[in-house]
Design a protein around this motif. Structure first.
Motif, PDB file in Angstrom:
ATOM      1  N   ARG A  95       0.953  -1.135  -0.052  1.00 17.34           N
ATOM      2  CA  ARG A  95      -0.041  -0.083  -0.040  1.00 17.34           C
ATOM      3  C   ARG A  95       0.710   1.206  -0.010  1.00 17.34           C
ATOM      4  O   ARG A  95       1.781   1.162   0.870  1.00 17.34           O
ATOM      5  CB  ARG A  95      -0.960   0.087   1.356  1.00 17.34           C
ATOM      6  N   TRP A  96       0.730   2.037  -0.851  1.00 12.72           N
ATOM      7  CA  TRP A  96       1.783   3.352  -1.053  1.00 12.72           C
ATOM      8  C   TRP A  96       0.878   4.570  -1.286  1.00 12.72           C
ATOM      9  O   TRP A  96      -0.352   4.461  -2.045  1.00 12.72           O
ATOM     10  CB  TRP A  96       2.879   3.117  -1.999  1.00 12.72           C
ATOM     11  N   VAL A  97       1.395   5.694  -1.047  1.00 11.35           N
ATOM     12  CA  VAL A  97       0.871   7.036  -1.581  1.00 11.35           C
ATOM     13  C   VAL A  97       2.174   7.760  -2.342  1.00 11.35           C
ATOM     14  O   VAL A  97       3.171   7.542  -1.840  1.00 11.35           O
ATOM     15  CB  VAL A  97       0.324   7.987  -0.262  1.00 11.35           C
ATOM     16  N   PRO A  98       1.840   8.465  -3.383  1.00 14.18           N
ATOM     17  CA  PRO A  98       2.797   9.108  -4.034  1.00 14.18           C
ATOM     18  C   PRO A  98       3.862  10.102  -2.856  1.00 14.18           C
ATOM     19  O   PRO A  98       3.319  10.569  -1.966  1.00 14.18           O
ATOM     20  CB  PRO A  98       2.246   9.954  -5.116  1.00 14.18           C
ATOM     21  N   TYR A  99       5.007  10.250  -3.441  1.00 12.16           N
ATOM     22  CA  TYR A  99       5.874  11.381  -2.888  1.00 12.16           C
ATOM     23  C   TYR A  99       6.080  12.597  -3.569  1.00 12.16           C
ATOM     24  O   TYR A  99       7.077  12.651  -4.242  1.00 12.16           O
ATOM     25  CB  TYR A  99       7.320  10.413  -2.401  1.00 12.16           C
ATOM     26  N   PRO A 100       5.261  13.627  -3.619  1.00 12.65           N
ATOM     27  CA  PRO A 100       5.637  14.798  -4.243  1.00 12.65           C
ATOM     28  C   PRO A 100       6.672  15.675  -3.535  1.00 12.65           C
ATOM     29  O   PRO A 100       6.694  15.465  -2.406  1.00 12.65           O
ATOM     30  CB  PRO A 100       4.167  15.583  -4.371  1.00 12.65           C
ATOM     31  N   ASP A 101       7.396  16.444  -4.247  1.00 13.23           N
ATOM     32  CA  ASP A 101       8.389  17.444  -3.579  1.00 13.23           C
ATOM     33  C   ASP A 101       7.754  18.149  -2.577  1.00 13.23           C
ATOM     34  O   ASP A 101       8.267  18.351  -1.628  1.00 13.23           O
ATOM     35  CB  ASP A 101       8.834  18.042  -4.513  1.00 13.23           C
ATOM     36  N   PHE A 102       6.679  18.964  -2.981  1.00 11.62           N
ATOM     37  CA  PHE A 102       6.363  19.929  -2.158  1.00 11.62           C
ATOM     38  C   PHE A 102       5.187  19.718  -1.118  1.00 11.62           C
ATOM     39  O   PHE A 102       3.683  19.702  -1.679  1.00 11.62           O
ATOM     40  CB  PHE A 102       5.951  21.493  -2.801  1.00 11.62           C
ATOM     41  N   HIS A 103       5.117  19.043  -0.017  1.00 14.69           N
ATOM     42  CA  HIS A 103       4.230  18.533   0.704  1.00 14.69           C
ATOM     43  C   HIS A 103       4.417  18.568   2.449  1.00 14.69           C
ATOM     44  O   HIS A 103       5.650  18.034   2.418  1.00 14.69           O
ATOM     45  CB  HIS A 103       3.566  17.299  -0.023  1.00 14.69           C
ATOM     46  N   HIS A 104       3.568  18.764   3.088  1.00 18.78           N
ATOM     47  CA  HIS A 104       4.005  18.897   4.425  1.00 18.78           C
ATOM     48  C   HIS A 104       4.285  17.420   5.002  1.00 18.78           C
ATOM     49  O   HIS A 104       3.710  16.675   4.706  1.00 18.78           O
ATOM     50  CB  HIS A 104       3.009  19.667   5.229  1.00 18.78           C
ATOM     51  N   GLU A 105       5.376  17.173   5.554  1.00 18.70           N
ATOM     52  CA  GLU A 105       5.762  16.085   5.940  1.00 18.70           C
ATOM     53  C   GLU A 105       5.095  15.299   6.992  1.00 18.70           C
ATOM     54  O   GLU A 105       4.542  14.196   6.749  1.00 18.70           O
ATOM     55  CB  GLU A 105       7.108  16.000   6.705  1.00 18.70           C
ATOM     56  N   THR A 106       4.358  16.355   7.823  1.00 22.21           N
ATOM     57  CA  THR A 106       3.436  15.499   8.725  1.00 22.21           C
ATOM     58  C   THR A 106       2.223  14.966   8.076  1.00 22.21           C
ATOM     59  O   THR A 106       1.798  13.973   8.300  1.00 22.21           O
ATOM     60  CB  THR A 106       3.060  16.624   9.848  1.00 22.21           C
ATOM     61  N   ALA A 135       9.790  31.662  14.545  1.00 22.60           N
ATOM     62  CA  ALA A 135      10.981  30.945  13.524  1.00 22.60           C
ATOM     63  C   ALA A 135      10.914  31.681  12.397  1.00 22.60           C
ATOM     64  O   ALA A 135       9.964  32.036  11.783  1.00 22.60           O
ATOM     65  CB  ALA A 135      10.875  29.508  13.518  1.00 22.60           C
ATOM     66  N   VAL A 136      12.272  31.840  11.775  1.00 18.84           N
ATOM     67  CA  VAL A 136      12.394  32.504  10.285  1.00 18.84           C
ATOM     68  C   VAL A 136      12.692  31.031   9.504  1.00 18.84           C
ATOM     69  O   VAL A 136      13.278  30.416   9.841  1.00 18.84           O
ATOM     70  CB  VAL A 136      13.601  33.087  10.505  1.00 18.84           C
ATOM     71  N   TYR A 137      11.998  31.219   8.422  1.00 15.84           N
ATOM     72  CA  TYR A 137      11.809  30.023   7.458  1.00 15.84           C
ATOM     73  C   TYR A 137      12.062  30.279   6.163  1.00 15.84           C
ATOM     74  O   TYR A 137      11.453  31.454   5.605  1.00 15.84           O
ATOM     75  CB  TYR A 137      10.291  29.448   7.347  1.00 15.84           C
ATOM     76  N   TRP A 138      12.779  29.600   5.564  1.00 18.84           N
ATOM     77  CA  TRP A 138      12.766  29.782   3.972  1.00 18.84           C
ATOM     78  C   TRP A 138      11.554  29.055   3.372  1.00 18.84           C
ATOM     79  O   TRP A 138      11.171  28.249   3.925  1.00 18.84           O
ATOM     80  CB  TRP A 138      14.139  28.905   3.398  1.00 18.84           C
ATOM     81  N   VAL A 139      10.910  29.717   2.258  1.00 19.06           N
ATOM     82  CA  VAL A 139       9.792  29.314   2.180  1.00 19.06           C
ATOM     83  C   VAL A 139       9.384  27.854   1.590  1.00 19.06           C
ATOM     84  O   VAL A 139       8.441  27.332   2.114  1.00 19.06           O
ATOM     85  CB  VAL A 139       9.109  30.143   0.784  1.00 19.06           C
ATOM     86  N   VAL A 140      10.373  27.094   1.205  1.00 16.84           N
ATOM     87  CA  VAL A 140      10.169  25.768   0.669  1.00 16.84           C
ATOM     88  C   VAL A 140      10.053  24.867   2.130  1.00 16.84           C
ATOM     89  O   VAL A 140       9.478  23.955   2.091  1.00 16.84           O
ATOM     90  CB  VAL A 140      11.512  25.210  -0.161  1.00 16.84           C
ATOM     91  N   ASN A 141      11.228  25.208   3.131  1.00 19.82           N
ATOM     92  CA  ASN A 141      11.073  24.571   4.335  1.00 19.82           C
ATOM     93  C   ASN A 141       9.882  24.815   4.938  1.00 19.82           C
ATOM     94  O   ASN A 141       9.430  23.897   5.754  1.00 19.82           O
ATOM     95  CB  ASN A 141      12.259  24.770   5.211  1.00 19.82           C
ATOM     96  N   LEU A 142       9.018  25.829   4.896  1.00 24.61           N
ATOM     97  CA  LEU A 142       8.079  26.179   5.520  1.00 24.61           C
ATOM     98  C   LEU A 142       7.046  25.185   4.886  1.00 24.61           C
ATOM     99  O   LEU A 142       6.097  24.638   5.676  1.00 24.61           O
ATOM    100  CB  LEU A 142       7.595  27.523   5.344  1.00 24.61           C
ATOM    101  N   ILE A 143       6.715  25.081   3.513  1.00 22.32           N
ATOM    102  CA  ILE A 143       5.987  24.046   2.987  1.00 22.32           C
ATOM    103  C   ILE A 143       5.947  22.839   3.395  1.00 22.32           C
ATOM    104  O   ILE A 143       5.087  22.171   3.770  1.00 22.32           O
ATOM    105  CB  ILE A 143       6.107  24.037   1.331  1.00 22.32           C
ATOM    106  N   ASN A 144       7.185  22.432   3.714  1.00 17.22           N
ATOM    107  CA  ASN A 144       7.542  20.956   3.760  1.00 17.22           C
ATOM    108  C   ASN A 144       7.349  20.790   5.513  1.00 17.22           C
ATOM    109  O   ASN A 144       7.092  19.436   5.670  1.00 17.22           O
ATOM    110  CB  ASN A 144       8.798  20.367   3.443  1.00 17.22           C
ATOM    111  N   SER A 157      18.975  28.197  -8.771  1.00 17.31           N
ATOM    112  CA  SER A 157      17.485  27.785  -8.383  1.00 17.31           C
ATOM    113  C   SER A 157      17.605  27.085  -6.729  1.00 17.31           C
ATOM    114  O   SER A 157      18.275  26.233  -6.823  1.00 17.31           O
ATOM    115  CB  SER A 157      16.749  27.250  -9.298  1.00 17.31           C
ATOM    116  N   GLY A 158      16.770  27.335  -5.946  1.00 15.71           N
ATOM    117  CA  GLY A 158      16.402  27.066  -4.796  1.00 15.71           C
ATOM    118  C   GLY A 158      15.394  25.915  -4.846  1.00 15.71           C
ATOM    119  O   GLY A 158      14.921  25.170  -3.833  1.00 15.71           O
ATOM    120  N   VAL A 159      14.459  26.253  -5.984  1.00 14.37           N
ATOM    121  CA  VAL A 159      12.903  25.814  -6.048  1.00 14.37           C
ATOM    122  C   VAL A 159      13.058  24.323  -6.852  1.00 14.37           C
ATOM    123  O   VAL A 159      12.078  23.708  -6.874  1.00 14.37           O
ATOM    124  CB  VAL A 159      12.080  26.431  -6.209  1.00 14.37           C
ATOM    125  N   ASP A 160      13.892  24.266  -7.789  1.00 15.71           N
ATOM    126  CA  ASP A 160      14.301  22.941  -8.583  1.00 15.71           C
ATOM    127  C   ASP A 160      15.109  22.041  -7.705  1.00 15.71           C
ATOM    128  O   ASP A 160      16.271  21.924  -7.674  1.00 15.71           O
ATOM    129  CB  ASP A 160      15.007  23.404  -9.791  1.00 15.71           C
TER     130      ASP A 160
END
Length: 356
Positions: A133-144, A281-290, A315-318
């Motif tokens: 049983r599995w779910v996809p692993y997209p790049d930009f998705h909150h870990e929790t 806390a100070v977050y970089w946007v990509v880390n905030l998403i995840n 690029s930091g988002v690629d």
């Protein structure tokens, strides 16, 4: 989509073998699994610090198996494969359910399948081996949230989205031995982060701390001593440096006694939140998403919208592009004023306002 419960589950293995912040992001999913299978024994496949920190600590983990270095699983170094004797010892435990919430599955899914569990479940990036049983692993998705999706595959239901961590008597004793009795109104500042690009300048942490009419403690690991001492040196008011003198348990006890923790995006920020302390806390946007706080009632992220390297423009988002070699801060666009606004507001909301 909610999956069916697996019949007859008595032993569960969960792979999550990385750092403290990574573990805490997974706690809601671990709790969901424990709630779905209350009579089962949940074994975390982790590393040495997991065994030291979690053994005997109340929570969803019943025991920890300390894994040897395995590439892509328990170490980032290449060339370490899972020894057959390790997998054999794990198979002997007779796991009914093996869950992978460690990553996209390139290395971890084959390892999970080698454990011989009746049912496997987890994450799967494109090209990774399938589990039952599995779910996809997209790049930009909150870990929790992605981990809770995995728990749902086998019938796990969330009871809260933010992690919780019990502070023990041993934690309090460690704090008392190393630090003494924390003063009332204490605020902690944590200027470190594993990735230098996520670090807000020490001078700005110092300015924020100076503007609080409160006792201040500056925390960090032994490797972050220069950052801790840099904040203290840049302040015009006295502050107490705590660098490498507390283990995770003692640090949890210290943060529990603080009115607020001000930090970068780092494991100690998650630790403070998990013991019930408000955070800014100070977050970089990509880390905030995840990995940002899901609730902003007691936790306030300040967002840097920088998306390219300040030096070379890489690029930091690629996420598939090669990392450039520059380690300058990517979060310097977050101002002292914006941080102070959230600090004042949170301390007021919490009924802990001081004078600044």
């Amino acid at each position: 989509m909610q999956g069916d419960l697996v019949d007859g589950v008595e032993r569960i293995a969960v792979l999550r073998a990385n750092a403290i912040g990574d573990y805490l992001l997974a706690v809601p999913a671990l709790e969901a699994l424990k709630r779905a299978y209350p009579g089962a024994r949940l074994t975390l496949l982790g590393t040495a610090w997991h065994a030291e920190f979690l053994t005997g600590r109340p929570g969803p983990v019943d025991d920890v198996v300390e894994l040897p270095p395995i590439s892509g699983i328990s170490t980032a170094e290449r060339g370490h494969t899972a020894p057959e004797e390790v997998c054999e010892r794990l198979r002997e435990r007779g796991f009914d359910l093996a869950v992978q919430i460690h990553g996209g599955g390139r290395f971890s899914n084959p390892f999970i399948r080698r454990l011989g569990a009746r049912v496997t479940a987890g994450l799967r990036a494109p090209g990774a081996e399938e589990l039952d049983r599995w779910v996809p692993y997209p790049d930009f998705h909150h870990e929790t949230l992605r981990f809770l999706q995995v728990a749902a595959l086998v019938g796990g239901v969330a009871d809260g989205l933010e992690p919780r961590l019990a502070v023990t008597g041993e934690d309090h004793d460690e704090l008392a031995r190393a630090f003494g009795e924390p003063p009332p109104g204490l605020v902690a500042v944590h200027p470190g982060a594993n990735d230098p690009r996520r670090r807000w300048p020490v001078e700005r942490f110092a300015e924020v701390a100076d503007r609080l009419d409160r006792p201040v403690v500056v925390t960090g690991t032994g490797e972050e001593r220069n950052l801790v001492e840099g904040v203290v040196a840049a302040m015009s008011r006295p502050a107490t440096p705590v660098a490498g003198t507390l283990g995770l348990g003692g640090l949890a006890a210290l943060y529990e006694r603080c009115d607020l923790v001000i930090a970068n995006d780092t494991g100690p920020r998650h630790l403070a939140a998990a013991v019930g302390t408000p955070t800014v806390a100070v977050y970089w946007v990509v880390n905030l998403i995840n990995a940002g706080p899901i609730s902003q009632t007691r936790h306030r992220p300040l967002i840097s919208w920088t998306t390219t390297c300040p030096v070379c423009g890489a690029s930091g988002v690629d996420l598939r592009a090669e990392r450039c070699p520059h380690d300058l801060s990517w979060v310097i666009d977050v101002s002292v004023g914006s941080v102070m606004e959230q600090v004042r507001d949170l301390l007021t909301v919490e009924g802990r306002s001081g004078h600044d």
